[in-house]
Design a protein around this motif. Structure first.
Motif, short mmCIF file in Angstrom:
data_model
loop_
_atom_site.label_atom_id
_atom_site.label_comp_id
_atom_site.label_asym_id
_atom_site.label_seq_id
_atom_site.Cartn_x
_atom_site.Cartn_y
_atom_site.Cartn_z
N SER A 78 41.59 34.90 -34.49
CA SER A 78 42.99 34.47 -34.54
C SER A 78 43.74 35.09 -35.74
CB SER A 78 43.09 32.95 -34.56
OG SER A 78 42.39 32.42 -35.65
N TYR A 79 43.03 35.82 -36.59
CA TYR A 79 43.74 36.67 -37.57
C TYR A 79 44.39 37.82 -36.79
CZ TYR A 79 42.06 35.17 -42.26
OH TYR A 79 41.83 34.52 -43.44
N LEU A 80 43.57 38.43 -35.95
CA LEU A 80 44.04 39.58 -35.16
C LEU A 80 45.20 39.17 -34.25
CD1 LEU A 80 41.66 41.90 -33.05
CD2 LEU A 80 43.80 41.05 -32.14
N GLY A 102 31.85 28.73 -44.37
CA GLY A 102 32.70 29.21 -43.26
C GLY A 102 34.13 29.46 -43.72
N MET A 103 34.96 29.79 -42.75
CA MET A 103 36.36 30.13 -43.06
C MET A 103 37.15 28.90 -43.50
SD MET A 103 36.87 33.36 -42.33
CE MET A 103 38.64 33.59 -42.21
N PRO A 104 38.18 29.11 -44.33
CA PRO A 104 39.13 28.01 -44.59
C PRO A 104 39.90 27.70 -43.29
CG PRO A 104 39.49 29.87 -46.10
CD PRO A 104 38.57 30.35 -45.01
N LYS A 113 36.32 28.43 -34.28
CA LYS A 113 36.28 28.81 -32.86
C LYS A 113 36.40 30.32 -32.64
CE LYS A 113 37.18 28.15 -28.34
NZ LYS A 113 36.02 28.11 -27.45
N THR A 114 37.32 30.98 -33.36
CA THR A 114 37.56 32.40 -33.04
C THR A 114 36.90 33.37 -34.02
OG1 THR A 114 39.63 32.62 -34.27
CG2 THR A 114 39.81 31.74 -32.02
N CYS A 115 36.07 32.87 -34.92
CA CYS A 115 35.37 33.80 -35.82
C CYS A 115 33.88 33.50 -35.82
CB CYS A 115 35.93 33.75 -37.23
SG CYS A 115 35.00 34.88 -38.31
N PRO A 116 33.14 34.08 -34.86
CA PRO A 116 31.69 33.85 -34.84
C PRO A 116 31.00 34.42 -36.08
CG PRO A 116 32.31 35.55 -33.24
CD PRO A 116 33.59 34.96 -33.77
N HIS A 117 31.61 35.44 -36.68
CA HIS A 117 30.95 36.13 -37.80
C HIS A 117 30.92 35.28 -39.06
CE1 HIS A 117 31.40 39.48 -35.11
NE2 HIS A 117 32.67 39.13 -34.98
N ASN A 118 31.93 34.45 -39.23
CA ASN A 118 31.96 33.57 -40.40
C ASN A 118 31.60 32.15 -40.02
OD1 ASN A 118 32.47 34.57 -43.00
ND2 ASN A 118 34.53 35.17 -42.43
N THR A 119 30.87 32.00 -38.91
CA THR A 119 30.42 30.67 -38.47
C THR A 119 28.91 30.71 -38.42
OG1 THR A 119 32.42 30.29 -37.19
CG2 THR A 119 30.48 29.03 -36.53
N ASN A 155 31.62 46.00 -41.80
CA ASN A 155 30.66 45.10 -42.46
C ASN A 155 30.95 43.64 -42.15
OD1 ASN A 155 33.00 45.17 -43.99
ND2 ASN A 155 32.00 45.50 -45.94
N GLN A 156 32.23 43.30 -41.94
CA GLN A 156 32.55 41.90 -41.66
C GLN A 156 32.53 41.60 -40.16
OE1 GLN A 156 36.70 42.84 -43.44
NE2 GLN A 156 37.03 41.10 -42.10
N CYS A 157 32.98 42.56 -39.33
CA CYS A 157 33.02 42.34 -37.89
C CYS A 157 33.58 43.59 -37.21
CB CYS A 157 33.96 41.18 -37.55
SG CYS A 157 35.65 41.44 -38.12
N ARG A 158 33.41 43.67 -35.88
CA ARG A 158 34.00 44.81 -35.15
C ARG A 158 35.49 44.57 -34.90
NH1 ARG A 158 33.53 45.20 -28.85
NH2 ARG A 158 35.76 45.61 -29.16
N ASP A 215 39.37 26.04 -36.66
CA ASP A 215 39.65 27.47 -36.61
C ASP A 215 40.40 27.87 -37.88
OD1 ASP A 215 39.40 29.97 -35.16
OD2 ASP A 215 41.58 29.95 -35.13
N LEU A 216 40.33 29.16 -38.20
CA LEU A 216 41.03 29.66 -39.37
C LEU A 216 42.55 29.59 -39.18
CD1 LEU A 216 40.99 33.41 -38.86
CD2 LEU A 216 39.06 32.12 -38.02
N ASN A 217 43.03 29.95 -37.98
CA ASN A 217 44.48 30.08 -37.77
C ASN A 217 45.01 29.34 -36.55
OD1 ASN A 217 45.38 31.53 -39.92
ND2 ASN A 217 45.74 33.43 -38.85
N PHE A 269 27.45 38.49 -47.82
CA PHE A 269 26.82 37.42 -47.06
C PHE A 269 27.02 37.61 -45.56
CE2 PHE A 269 27.08 33.25 -45.06
CZ PHE A 269 26.04 32.54 -45.61
N ILE A 270 28.24 37.92 -45.15
CA ILE A 270 28.59 37.94 -43.73
C ILE A 270 27.76 38.94 -42.91
CG2 ILE A 270 30.52 39.58 -44.00
CD1 ILE A 270 32.05 37.94 -41.88
N VAL A 271 27.28 39.97 -43.57
CA VAL A 271 26.61 41.04 -42.83
C VAL A 271 25.07 40.88 -42.87
CG1 VAL A 271 26.46 42.72 -44.73
CG2 VAL A 271 26.88 43.55 -42.43
S1 SF4 Z 1 35.58 38.18 -40.07
FE1 SF4 Z 1 36.34 36.74 -38.52
S2 SF4 Z 1 38.37 36.17 -39.22
FE2 SF4 Z 1 37.79 37.99 -40.35
S3 SF4 Z 1 38.68 39.68 -39.18
FE3 SF4 Z 1 36.57 39.40 -38.48
S4 SF4 Z 1 36.66 38.01 -36.72
FE4 SF4 Z 1 38.61 37.89 -37.83
#
Ligand code: SF4
Length: 407
Positions: free
Chosen positions: A87-89, A270-272, A352-358, A124-127, A382-384, A322-324
């Protein structure tokens, strides 16, 4: 006021304002270049080539905290970006499609986000950052460059570092052409050393929360991390963290708590939840509970940066995140955090929308509870996208969790 205000917020607001105005000027000028960078992307290389560096994730967090995000997400859904994805995207692309930005609310003379000359991501954080930036690269007809990083990394090996360092070095030639200046190793070393200093200061700021009572909460951290994200590699960020650190050290000396009569200390994993920071901050404080530390705020600590070995040390620092990393690594990291910050319980935010930071979906909370004997609570949110959370349900669950700590 249940949570003490940080005086340095005044200076924070000023440097964030200067940062966004400088970007706005660069975007309007013909001889300054703007690079968009993912939040844990190679900002140091970009700064060393005189790019003004803009971080769309910071903008998305502003969309969340200004509560604009939820209404904007459907505009991105309408052009094919699922409501299930980051939900950032979706909020950011939605805002662009609607031609609105929270920057104009904060700074009325800024009418839009800065236009990119290049977009640079690191997976490194996500695709998702790659897909997100690809959309804008196509929209603005500018180059998209990036680094692909292995994921769920356990031990970091030399071959991992070589793989990333090569990709970073290969970026330079393309970036030189866009920047229209030549790469200068000494400049990179200077930026990297400033960035390392920023990381060290930010770590010292966060580590003050190991004191009992803590002078700082996670909610303060989410606001004061701004310069570590968008201005690392500059003297301004370091000057700011010196001011903040002095204030927090003074609180420690005077035994001043961020949350009056602190009774319990929690860790946020996790995310704020950007649109509800105030709500959750006040809720915890009303129970005299301080959320003292988090994985999220700690993610902008890059202790491996070494100006004497710029590319390999940047590769290592951006891979150590950490995330990677593997679950095994993450669990041992959380154990260290629990001991260092003297944690009574852990909140896992299932975003909900960020599996990488969950990290609550594959048994980690249960394993940690068994292993460390520390209770934890998973809250769904969710973050957003505020449609994914129920304040009522979370508040009831948090209240019950605090009763559990009491018993
Ligand atoms: S790490 Fe999560 S919140 Fe951040 S850009 Fe990737 S999917 Fe979105």
């Amino acid at each position: 006021m249940l949570r003490k205000k940080i005086k340095a917020t005044k200076e924070l607001n000023q440097i964030m304002s200067d940062y966004y105005h400088e970007l706005d000027n660069a975007s309007k000028s013909d001889n300054k270049k703007v690079a968009w960078c993912s939040s844990v992307g190679p900002a140091e290389i970009l700064r060393s080539l005189d790019f003004n560096v803009y971080f769309p994730e910071n903008h998305s967090a502003m969309l969340g905290s200004s509560r604009m995000a939820t209404d904007l997400i459907p505009y991105a859904n309408a052009i094919g970006y699922s409501p299930e994805i980051c939900s950032y995207l979706t909020a950011d692309i939605g805002a662009y499609l609607k031609q609105v930005t929270p920057l104009s609310k904060a700074y009325p003379d800024i009418k839009s986000t800065p236009k990119p000359d290049v977009l640079v991501f690191n997976t490194n954080q996500c695709r998702e950052v790659q897909d997100w930036f690809a959309w804008y690269a196509n929209e603005f007809k500018v180059p998209l460059l990036g680094i692909s990083t292995p994921r769920t990394v356990g031990e970091i090996t030399d071959s991992h570092i070589t793989f990333i360092a090569h990709q970073m070095e290969e970026l330079v030639e393309d970036l030189e052409k866009i920047a229209t200046i030549s790469y200068d190793q000494n400049k990179l070393k200077t930026v990297l050393s400033l960035s390392r200093k920023c990381s060290d200061l930010w770590k010292q700021v966060l580590d003050t929360a190991a004191n009992i009572p803590s002078p700082l909460t996670f909610f303060d951290g989410t606001i004061h991390m701004g310069p570590a994200v968008v201005l690392r590699g500059t003297q301004e960020a370091n000057d700011y963290y010196q001011i903040l650190l002095s204030e927090l050290n003074e609180r420690v000396t005077n035994g001043m708590a961020a949350v009056e009569d602190e009774r319990y200390r929690l860790y946020w994993e996790g995310m704020p939840i950007w649109g509800r920071l105030k709500h959750y901050s006040e809720l915890f404080a009303s129970f005299k509970v301080c959320v003292v530390a988090s994985t999220y705020c700690n993610s902008w600590i890059f202790s491996a940066f070494d100006e004497n070995d710029p590319f390999r040390s940047m590769a290592k620092a951006y891979l150590e995140l950490f995330i990677v990393r593997s679950d095994e690594y993450k669990e041992s990291y959380i154990k260290n955090m629990k001991d260092f910050f003297k944690i009574d319980g852990i909140i896992f935010h299932d975003a909900k929308t960020c599996p990488h930071n969950t990290n609550s979906r594959y048994g980690m909370p249960q394993r940690i509870e068994l292993d460390l004997g520390v209770p934890n609570l998973v809250i769904n949110g969710d973050l957003n996208d505020t449609r994914c959370l129920s304040d009522e349900q979370s508040s009831v669950a948090i209240e019950a969790f605090i009763e559990q700590l009491e018993s």
